[in-house]
Structures are given as C-alpha cells and as structure tokens.
Design a protein around this motif. Structure first.
Motif, PDB file in Angstrom:
ATOM      1  N   UNK A  29       5.772  -9.958   4.067  1.00 47.52           N
ATOM      2  CA  UNK A  29       6.261  -9.890   4.830  1.00 47.52           C
ATOM      3  C   UNK A  29       6.027 -11.167   5.942  1.00 47.52           C
ATOM      4  N   UNK A  30       5.165 -12.258   5.703  1.00 46.37           N
ATOM      5  CA  UNK A  30       4.527 -13.581   5.869  1.00 46.37           C
ATOM      6  C   UNK A  30       3.990 -14.049   4.628  1.00 46.37           C
ATOM      7  N   UNK A  39       4.918  -5.470   2.758  1.00 42.99           N
ATOM      8  CA  UNK A  39       3.897  -4.075   2.879  1.00 42.99           C
ATOM      9  C   UNK A  39       4.275  -3.171   1.558  1.00 42.99           C
ATOM     10  N   UNK A  40       4.532  -2.120   1.490  1.00 48.98           N
ATOM     11  CA  UNK A  40       4.180  -1.884   0.219  1.00 48.98           C
ATOM     12  C   UNK A  40       5.213  -0.340   0.224  1.00 48.98           C
ATOM     13  N   UNK A  41       6.450   0.892   0.451  1.00 52.16           N
ATOM     14  CA  UNK A  41       6.732   1.454   0.806  1.00 52.16           C
ATOM     15  C   UNK A  41       6.977   2.862  -0.947  1.00 52.16           C
ATOM     16  N   UNK A  42       6.485   3.642  -0.419  1.00 58.72           N
ATOM     17  CA  UNK A  42       6.634   4.757  -2.175  1.00 58.72           C
ATOM     18  C   UNK A  42       7.343   5.821  -1.662  1.00 58.72           C
ATOM     19  N   UNK A  43       8.205   6.195  -2.654  1.00 59.51           N
ATOM     20  CA  UNK A  43       9.022   7.447  -3.017  1.00 59.51           C
ATOM     21  C   UNK A  43       8.377   8.806  -2.773  1.00 59.51           C
ATOM     22  N   UNK A  44       8.809   9.284  -2.783  1.00 60.75           N
ATOM     23  CA  UNK A  44       8.931  10.802  -1.800  1.00 60.75           C
ATOM     24  C   UNK A  44       8.008  11.257  -3.901  1.00 60.75           C
ATOM     25  N   UNK A  45       8.245  10.751  -4.849  1.00 60.66           N
ATOM     26  CA  UNK A  45       7.925  11.837  -5.917  1.00 60.66           C
ATOM     27  C   UNK A  45       6.953  10.679  -6.520  1.00 60.66           C
ATOM     28  N   UNK A  46       5.792   9.560  -5.702  1.00 58.71           N
ATOM     29  CA  UNK A  46       4.927   9.080  -5.979  1.00 58.71           C
ATOM     30  C   UNK A  46       4.357   9.328  -5.216  1.00 58.71           C
TER      31      UNK A  46
END
Length: 107
Positions: A29-30, A39-46
């Motif tokens: 992000x910066x 930023x960290x975005x996990x998927x539904x199986x994580x």
C-alpha cells in the motif's frame, strides 16, 4: 444401490476437485525510505496465515544455519493473522530490497 454409491463417489470427488488451496493476496500500500505498509487478503479456504518481511539473503542465511526451509522460518518468526490485515513494518534499512512472505494454512 449402485446408483447411490456412484452419486456419493461423484460428490466426494467433486468436492475435492473444486476445493480451493489456501491463498493470501499481498498488496503493498505504501512505502517510504524506512517503512513498508502491506495489506493481506486471505481466500475462504485459508484459516490463518503468517506474515514476515526480510531480505532474501537473511532468509537464506537463517535457513542454512538452522537447517530448515524458509517456510518453517516464516511460521516460527512471522506474525499469525486470522483475518484480512494491514501491517506496517518500520525502522527498515533505506535502499534495501525486502521480500514479504505470507504463509497460508487451512487449519
């Protein structure tokens, strides 16, 4: 009876064939001379994941010294997260290339 077994077998195979592998998306992000925000975005199986930032040379050095793979170092030294997260590393050395690691886990 055979029709029921075949249907159940198909459902089981379908479930495992379409199951997702745990994954984490990383977005930087910066950045400044001495800090990095990502930023960290996990998927539904994580279920959870560990994050760590270091230089590649340091990770190779520690991996060789301890005789373990890099992912083991990330699991041991990283910050464990259970939800989408934004994290800022500070006091970084200017003009140094860092690698951001995210190790996802399904349990």
């Amino acid at each position: 009876m055979k029709k029921i077994l075949v249907s159940i077998s198909f459902l089981i195979v379908s479930f495992f064939a379409f199951a997702q592998t745990p994954h984490v998306d990383i977005t930087v992000d910066n950045t400044t001379n001495v800090s990095v925000q990502a930023s960290f975005a996990k998927n539904s199986s994580c279920y959870s994941y560990h994050i760590l930032m270091s230089t590649e040379a340091e990770m190779i050095q520690w991996s060789t010294m301890f005789g373990v793979p890099v992912d083991s170092l990330v699991r041991q030294w990283g910050i464990r997260c259970f939800a989408d997260t934004t994290y800022t590393w500070t006091s970084m050395d200017p003009a140094t290339e860092y690698t951001i690691y995210a190790l996802p886990s399904d349990a």
